[in-house]
Each structure stands twice: as structure tokens, then as C-alpha cells.
Design a protein around this motif. Structure first.
Motif, short mmCIF file in Angstrom:
data_model
loop_
_atom_site.label_atom_id
_atom_site.label_comp_id
_atom_site.label_asym_id
_atom_site.label_seq_id
_atom_site.Cartn_x
_atom_site.Cartn_y
_atom_site.Cartn_z
N MET A 142 15.15 -2.58 5.73
CA MET A 142 15.06 -2.90 4.30
C MET A 142 13.64 -2.71 3.81
O MET A 142 12.67 -3.01 4.51
N ASP A 143 13.52 -2.22 2.57
CA ASP A 143 12.23 -2.19 1.90
C ASP A 143 11.86 -3.60 1.49
O ASP A 143 12.72 -4.36 1.01
N VAL A 144 10.61 -3.96 1.66
CA VAL A 144 10.12 -5.28 1.24
C VAL A 144 9.12 -5.07 0.10
O VAL A 144 8.19 -4.28 0.22
N GLU A 145 9.36 -5.78 -1.00
CA GLU A 145 8.52 -5.61 -2.18
C GLU A 145 7.43 -6.68 -2.26
O GLU A 145 7.60 -7.79 -1.78
N ALA A 146 6.33 -6.31 -2.89
CA ALA A 146 5.27 -7.28 -3.19
C ALA A 146 5.68 -8.09 -4.42
O ALA A 146 6.35 -7.57 -5.31
N PHE A 147 5.28 -9.34 -4.45
CA PHE A 147 5.63 -10.21 -5.55
C PHE A 147 4.45 -10.47 -6.49
O PHE A 147 4.60 -11.12 -7.51
N GLU A 148 3.27 -9.99 -6.12
CA GLU A 148 2.10 -10.17 -6.97
C GLU A 148 1.23 -8.91 -6.89
O GLU A 148 1.30 -8.16 -5.91
N ASP A 149 0.42 -8.69 -7.91
CA ASP A 149 -0.50 -7.56 -7.91
C ASP A 149 -1.69 -7.86 -6.99
O ASP A 149 -2.05 -9.02 -6.78
N GLY A 150 -2.32 -6.81 -6.46
CA GLY A 150 -3.51 -6.99 -5.64
C GLY A 150 -3.84 -5.72 -4.89
O GLY A 150 -3.41 -4.61 -5.28
N PHE A 151 -4.58 -5.87 -3.79
CA PHE A 151 -5.00 -4.74 -2.97
C PHE A 151 -4.79 -5.10 -1.50
O PHE A 151 -5.22 -6.16 -1.05
N LEU A 152 -4.12 -4.21 -0.77
CA LEU A 152 -3.83 -4.47 0.64
C LEU A 152 -5.14 -4.39 1.42
O LEU A 152 -5.69 -3.32 1.65
N ALA A 153 -5.63 -5.55 1.84
CA ALA A 153 -6.95 -5.62 2.46
C ALA A 153 -6.89 -5.51 3.98
O ALA A 153 -7.76 -4.88 4.59
N LYS A 154 -5.88 -6.12 4.59
CA LYS A 154 -5.84 -6.16 6.06
C LYS A 154 -4.40 -6.21 6.54
O LYS A 154 -3.65 -7.10 6.17
N ILE A 155 -4.03 -5.24 7.38
CA ILE A 155 -2.72 -5.25 8.01
C ILE A 155 -2.85 -5.95 9.36
O ILE A 155 -3.65 -5.55 10.21
N LEU A 156 -2.08 -7.01 9.56
CA LEU A 156 -2.16 -7.81 10.79
C LEU A 156 -1.06 -7.44 11.78
O LEU A 156 -1.22 -7.65 12.98
N THR A 157 0.06 -6.94 11.28
CA THR A 157 1.15 -6.50 12.15
C THR A 157 1.33 -5.00 11.94
O THR A 157 1.77 -4.57 10.87
N GLU A 158 0.99 -4.24 12.95
CA GLU A 158 1.03 -2.78 12.83
C GLU A 158 2.46 -2.25 12.92
O GLU A 158 3.38 -2.96 13.33
N GLU A 159 2.64 -1.00 12.53
CA GLU A 159 3.94 -0.36 12.64
C GLU A 159 4.44 -0.39 14.08
O GLU A 159 3.69 -0.12 15.01
N GLY A 160 5.70 -0.76 14.23
CA GLY A 160 6.30 -0.85 15.56
C GLY A 160 6.17 -2.21 16.21
O GLY A 160 6.82 -2.48 17.22
#
Length: 245
Positions: free
Chosen positions: A83-101
Motif C-alpha cells: 500500500m502507498d502511505v501518504e503524508a498527513f502534514e507538509d514538510g521536508f523528509l530529513a532522515k530515513i530511519l527504516t531503509e528499503e527492504g
């Protein structure tokens, strides 16, 4: 569908606790010093009532990218579907903590979002080496297999669609429109209704296949987060039974 629809008539359908959704929450990272700027957390959503953890299939945004409310930010694999997961607020993706996979438990923080572009570096630095604690996420619209309370449940397989929480501050929402009518088939990942929250209007997707048997909250009406807004029959032949039950 008719069976599911009938089951909703006169029955005080009790709101079952919905599973957690990906919600941007304003909470500092635990276990490390929070950056002195405004930021928020993106949690792993629950894409079904049985989901305990999910895998990040792909990030649709990269670190530093802008994010708008209602925009798909990542793809998550649950025990039901991707499923696609949507953002609920505006902003800037600063840090990804859980990588792909990688896997994450429902409610775990998978990314940090800066409110202002100038604060991306500060937020990202604040997330490094910090044991980011999962804050309880708000409820999402989840099709749950639970009988209607206050009336006899139909002897067929059906489920409930709950009012989702589209932000961490949302207490109730308004059904702006139903994108499906009673009797229509519904597929997992397909938008089923539009809900107005305290933040924005958002499409709400179904998490399981079935047939929309009974709409309990009509267009323009309000419902509390977690309240049952519709009944979904698993089999088309059971629509009337669910509605009547």
C-alpha cells in the motif's frame, strides 16, 4: 452486500479500536538530544487489523525532498498487500530511519520530517545515533472483522470500516463523499471515501477486498475517530444478509 447492509439497520455498531496509521507526530527523538527546531515523526502504519509489522518496499521521497499532505511518501508491505502511505502534514523528509527492504513494528518511527527546509540538517543530525521511540500513532481506517454490537450479527463473513485519524490531533472527521455506493465491489488499495479532518481532505483506501454493503455515516455527517462508518461484505451474495442482520 445486502446481508451486510441489513446487519447495520438498527444496530448500534460499536467502534472497534483501529490499527495505527502513518501519522506525522510532533515528538522529539528519545534517547538523544532533540534538535532545537520544529520537526515531526512518521510512524509505520497498520494496513490491516492483523498487521504487527511492515516492510518498507520503497521510499517515494528522498532525504531533503519536500512532502505535501496527501502525497504518497512510501510503499509498505503488510500481511495483506502493498500500500502507498501518504503524508498527513507538509514538510521536508530529513532522515530515513527504516531503509528499503527493512522491517519495522507498527507504530515505530520510520522517518523524521522537518517543518522548514532550513532545518533539514539539524533534524537529520538529531536523529543520528538516537534510539527514536515509537509514539502511539493515531487510528487509521481499517476494515476489521467484528460483529455489530446492539444487534444480532449476520451469520456471514463481513467487516467494518472505521473513521481514520488523518493527523495526530484529529478527534473526529466528516465524510465529504463516498467514492463507492452500497453494493459496489471494493478492492484493497482502492479509495473508498474522502474524509475531511482538522488538517485537510484525504482519500481513504480500503485494506481488504469485499462489497460495500451498508453506509452508516452519510456524506456530510461527522464521526469520531475509530467509529464504524460502513459495513463490508466479503462475498457479494451476502450483501443483503449483512445489511439485514
Amino acid at each position: 452486500i445486502a446481508a451486510v447492509a441489513a446487519g447495520g439497520d438498527g444496530a448500534a455498531v460499536e467502534a472497534a479500536p483501529a490499527a495505527a496509521a502513518a501519522v506525522v507526530e510532533e515528538a522529539p527523538a528519545a534517547g538523544g538530544e532533540a534538535p532545537d527546531v520544529e520537526f515531526s515523526q512518521l510512524d509505520m502504519p497498520a494496513l490491516s487489523s492483523t498487521m504487527k509489522e511492515g516492510k518498507v518496499v520503497s521510499w517515494l521521497k528522498g532525504e531533503g525532498d519536500s512532502v505535501e499532505a496527501g502525497e504518497a511518501i512510501m510503499v509498505v508491505e503488510s500481511d495483506k498487500a502493498d500500500m502507498d502511505v501518504e503524508a498527513f502534514e507538509d514538510g521536508f523528509l530529513a532522515k530515513i530511519l527504516t531503509e528499503e527492504g527493512e522491517m519495522a513494528e507498527v507504530g515505530a518511527v520510520v522517518a523524521l520530517v522537518a517543518t522548514e527546509e532550513a532545518d533539514i540538517a539539524a533534524v537529520a543530525a538529531g536523529g543520528d545515533g538516537a534510539a527514536v521511540e515509537a509514539a502511539p500513532a493515531a487510528a487509521a481506517a481499517v476494515v476489521e472483522e467484528a460483529p455489530a454490537a446492539g444487534g444480532e450479527a449476520p451469520d456471514v463473513e463481513f467487516s467494518q470500516l472505521d473513521m481514520p485519524a488523518l493527523s495526530s490531533t484529529m478527534k473526529e472527521g466528516k465524510v465529504v463523499s463516498w467514492l463507492k455506493g452500497e453494493g459496489d465491489s471494493v478492492e484493497a488499495g482502492e479509495a473508498i471515501m474522502v474524509v475531511e479532518s482538522d488538517k485537510a481532505d484525504m482519500d481513504v483506501e480500503a485494506f481488504e477486498d469485499g462489497f460495500l454493503a451498508k453506509i452508516l455515516t452519510e456524506e456530510g455527517e461527522m464521526a469520531e475517530v475509530g467509529a464504524v462508518v460502513a459495513l463490508v461484505a466479503t462475498e457479494e451474495a451476502d450483501i443483503a444478509a449483512v445489511a439485514a442482520g
